[in-house]
Design a protein around this motif. Structure first.
Motif, mmCIF file in Angstrom:
data_model
loop_
_atom_site.group_PDB
_atom_site.id
_atom_site.type_symbol
_atom_site.label_atom_id
_atom_site.label_comp_id
_atom_site.label_asym_id
_atom_site.label_seq_id
_atom_site.Cartn_x
_atom_site.Cartn_y
_atom_site.Cartn_z
ATOM 1 N N HIS A 108 0.817 -1.215 0.000
ATOM 2 C CA HIS A 108 0.000 0.000 0.000
ATOM 3 C C HIS A 108 0.855 1.272 0.000
ATOM 4 O O HIS A 108 0.385 2.349 -0.311
ATOM 5 C CB HIS A 108 -0.956 0.000 1.201
ATOM 6 C CG HIS A 108 -0.258 0.171 2.527
ATOM 7 N ND1 HIS A 108 0.387 -0.875 3.161
ATOM 8 C CD2 HIS A 108 -0.066 1.269 3.290
ATOM 9 C CE1 HIS A 108 0.939 -0.422 4.283
ATOM 10 N NE2 HIS A 108 0.680 0.872 4.390
ATOM 11 N N THR A 109 2.127 1.151 0.323
ATOM 12 C CA THR A 109 3.019 2.319 0.312
ATOM 13 C C THR A 109 3.499 2.688 -1.092
ATOM 14 O O THR A 109 4.114 3.732 -1.294
ATOM 15 C CB THR A 109 4.271 2.047 1.170
ATOM 16 O OG1 THR A 109 4.825 0.803 0.740
ATOM 17 C CG2 THR A 109 3.937 1.995 2.639
ATOM 18 N N SER B 84 3.707 3.754 -5.102
ATOM 19 C CA SER B 84 3.039 4.678 -6.007
ATOM 20 C C SER B 84 2.922 3.984 -7.361
ATOM 21 O O SER B 84 3.912 3.482 -7.896
ATOM 22 C CB SER B 84 3.858 5.953 -6.157
ATOM 23 O OG SER B 84 3.455 6.621 -7.329
ATOM 24 N N THR C 44 8.574 0.915 -3.448
ATOM 25 C CA THR C 44 9.105 1.035 -2.081
ATOM 26 C C THR C 44 9.546 -0.312 -1.504
ATOM 27 O O THR C 44 10.567 -0.409 -0.852
ATOM 28 C CB THR C 44 8.091 1.700 -1.113
ATOM 29 O OG1 THR C 44 6.955 0.845 -0.955
ATOM 30 C CG2 THR C 44 7.646 3.062 -1.613
#
Lengths: 487, 225
Positions: A349-350, A352, A360
């Motif tokens: 979920h981190t 992009s 990430t």
């Protein structure tokens, strides 16, 4: 024009001699000829070598001959590293015996003016009389890695490669191997063309155009003597393989101010820009770019357009890559809805999921090398992937140790994972037929991942800017090639 | 061509503007409608027939930089202006001239320059550049070696930094690319057919708001320098 096959090239024996008459080597270690012969031996050339020397009977383990006429056969090539005053008579003797090809390393000809000019015209007259094709004078020699031939005065330290080079400076033939080996690339053939008294850059370019070991041609140019022949030959080659040129300066002759605007604007630089574009030749703005472009052009399948997806696991390098792409005329398309949907299960979920795609972190390490690049390159708007590589063997090892893998196992296991990752990317590259270019701040010797990727044909450059410029060179090649084939 | 032959025999360094344009026209390059006149009355009659506005220029082979010699009068809109212009050019001229050119005035915000120069290695080279300020300041010019095909000529225009100005630009129509390419190829043909020409300069070639392209001034330089 380009020969129908490499064997039909008039200069084939210069780069592919089966036997060499060698002039200028002796038991005097300080002689340049001795050094060159040493380099030939060091690389393991398997052809016959006949040193010719007035006194020495044996040189570096080879039987030496007193005169050219004493040779037991007519060698394919005469290699001449003699003092200037005896070069002409030596070539004459070679011609009389029936030798039809030569490399003349000796200097002291046109480049020194005066008497040198006279000597050079005597040299070309002898060549004409016997139908000899010769490279030089005032050159550094020739390298053919696929024949284990390094006839220069410095050891060749890179591997066999696909870059064929013709250079008006000997330095870029003799001194680029450490630079190339840092990226895991190498020459196929290298010609130092010196004064171009007989064989010139156009002849070498035509040879390299037909050379099956050469995927891309590199040129270092200070001036082009046969202008029209250069353009026509390049235009014949470019539809089949790319040519990259680094051009410096040019003569002041072309810079003379004219009556009119046209003459005043026709400095060598804008004129050569036009000549290269008309020839289909990609212009590099530095030696570094010359080899970067050749590296990526030789490694990659043809690019279809200028739309690039940047994949990274770190924001800064991704942003730098995006910026460099923009500056070089590349477009970063947004991912399609379908791609986003397919990507969802694989990204944290981190992450992009704009372009640059900044992951990430990945749920499974192999995802970064397999699943995700596969999804990204399948996007209908993606023409190429520019991907950031970070992992070192040590980093994987630390993770493994934290997971409970013993210290003595973790090293081998880490290498195994790295090979798996490199294989995955390489296999994807084969399958999708879209260029994948990597960049990393780690070099081959610092990261076995980088080494493994490069050895599997995925080009990895040392910065996002260099990666982006090389991708832009792929787009340039596509455009030039289309212009020439549709014209 | 006879014009060139005569000029060579007279030992002239270049053709006059009028003669230069005749050479260009013969190879299909569109030039301004113009008449060479030899008196003030004739100038007015010619201007009336041609339609205003007109331009008056002194015309001679040795006048290679006309505006510096103060012998060009632009945008003349009536007979009085033509008369004044004629007289003032004649007053300021101190060399022998072939006559005065009465020329249709072409208006357009977009200007190109084109030319030919001979390079020792490459032979005839054809130049295309953005005209006006762009020529001097931005040096926005590109070259090709003659001969070349239409694809190459198109690529020259595409290569200009200000290439977008040749498209639809500020309410003006797209420049007539066919004619621009024809002109470039014509310059190449002239260069190959006439080795006695050492340089050609078309400056400017104006693109009018409808996209029509016209060579407004031209210079053909002779002799192997």
């Amino acid at each position: 024009m380009i020969p129908s096959s490499i064997e039909n090239s008039e200069i084939y024996p210069i780069a592919n001699p089966g036997s060499i008459a060698f002039f200028g080597a002796s038991n005097n270690l300080a002689a340049m000829g001795t050094t060159v012969l040493g380099c030939i031996c060091a690389m393991g050339y398997a052809g016959k070598i006949y040193p010719v020397h007035p006194k020495d009977r044996e040189i570096k383990g080879f039987q030496a001959f007193q005169r050219v006429s004493d040779l037991p056969e007519i060698p394919d090539l005469a290699y001449i590293v003699l003092p200037t005053p005896v070069v002409v008579e030596t070539l004459e003797a070679c011609g009389q015996l029936g030798i039809r090809h030569a490399v003349i390393v000796s200097a002291g000809f046109n480049e020194v003016g005066g008497q040198g000019k006279q000597l050079q015209s005597e040299l070309t007259a002898v060549a004409e009389k016997y139908g000899i094709r010769f490279l030089g004078p005032n050159c550094i020699g020739v390298i053919n890695t696929h024949l284990n031939l390094n006839a220069t005065f410095l050891p060749y330290e890179a591997g066999r490669g696909y870059i064929g080079m013709a250079s008006q400076s000997g330095s870029f033939i003799t001194q680029m191997s450490p630079h190339m080996s840092r990226l895991g690339m190498g020459f196929s053939t290298g010609f130092s063309i010196g004064n171009e008294a007989n064989v010139d850059i156009v002849d070498c370019m035509a040879y390299l155009g037909a050379c099956p070991n050469t995927r891309v041609i590199a040129l270092y140019i200070e001036s082009i003597r046969r202008g029209r022949a250069f353009i026509d030959t390049a235009r014949a080659i470019v539809p089949k393989k790319p040519i990259v040129a680094f051009y410096v300066g040019g003569s002041d002759e072309g810079r003379r101010a004219g009556f009119s605007h046209t003459g005043a604007l026709a400095g060598p630089d804008p004129l050569y820009n036009g000549v290269f574009r008309q020839s289909g030749v990609i212009r590099a703005s530095s030696i570094e770019e010359l080899f970067d472009f050749c590296y990526v052009l030789g490694a990659s399948p043809p690019i279809q357009g200028n739309r690039v997806i940047v994949q990274t696991h770190s924001g800064g390098p991704g942003a730098a890559a995006a910026d460099a792409c923009g500056r070089n005329g590349l477009h970063l398309p947004a991912l399609t809805a379908a791609t986003l949907e397919r990507l969802k299960p694989h990204v944290p979920h981190t992450a992009s999921v704009a372009n640059p795609v900044d992951l990430t972190f990945t749920k499974t390490p192999l995802d970064f090398f397999q699943t995700i690049p596969q999804i990204l390159t399948a996007d209908e708007n993606a023409d190429a992937l520019l991907i950031y590589f970070l992992a070192t063997s040590r980093m994987i090892q630390v993770v493994l140790e934290a997971l409970g893998v013993s210290d003595d196992m973790s090293g081998d296991k880490a290498e195994e994972i790295i090979i798996q990752q490199a294989d995955a990317i390489a296999a994807l590259g084969e399958q999708i037929k879209k260029p994948i270019v990597g960049f990393s701040f780690l070099a081959r010797k610092e990261s076995s991942l980088i080494r493994a990727l490069q050895d599997r044909g995925i080009p990895v450059l040392p910065s996002p800017e260099r990666g982006a410029r090389a991708l832009a060179a792929l787009v340039k090649y596509k455009n030039l090639r289309e212009k020439l084939t549709q014209g | 061509m006879e014009i060139i032959q005569t000029a060579l025999e007279e030992g002239l360094p270049a053709l006059s503007e009028h003669q230069s344009k005749k050479v260009l026209e013969a190879f299909g390059i569109p030039t301004t409608r113009e008449t060479l006149v030899h008196g003030c009355k004739e100038a007015v009659v010619t201007a009336e027939t041609m339609g205003y506005p007109v331009v008056l220029k002194a015309c001679a082979a040795h006048l290679m930089h006309k505006s510096e010699k103060n012998c060009v009068r632009l945008n003349l809109t009536g007979p009085d202006q033509v008369r004044d212009a004629y007289d003032s050019i004649m007053d300021s001229i101190d060399v022998e001239i072939d006559g005065i050119l009465v020329q249709e005035a072409i208006h357009g915000q977009r200007e190109l320059i084109m030319g030919m120069t001979r390079d020792p290695q490459f032979g005839a080279c054809i130049m295309l550049g953005m005209g006006g300020i762009a020529t001097e300041i931005f040096k926005d010019s590109v070259f090709r070696v003659a001969p070349f095909d239409r694809g190459e000529a198109t690529d020259m225009a595409r290569e200009l930094k200000a290439a977008a100005m040749l498209g639809r630009f500020r309410g003006q129509a797209r420049a007539d690319m066919d004619t621009i390419c024809n002109c470039l190829m014509a310059l190449a043909a002239i260069a190959l057919d006439h080795p006695e020409i050492s340089e050609i300069d078309i400056n400017p070639l104006i693109i009018d708001p409808q996209g029509k392209v016209t060579a407004v001034d031209a210079l053909v330089v002779l002799g192997n320098r």
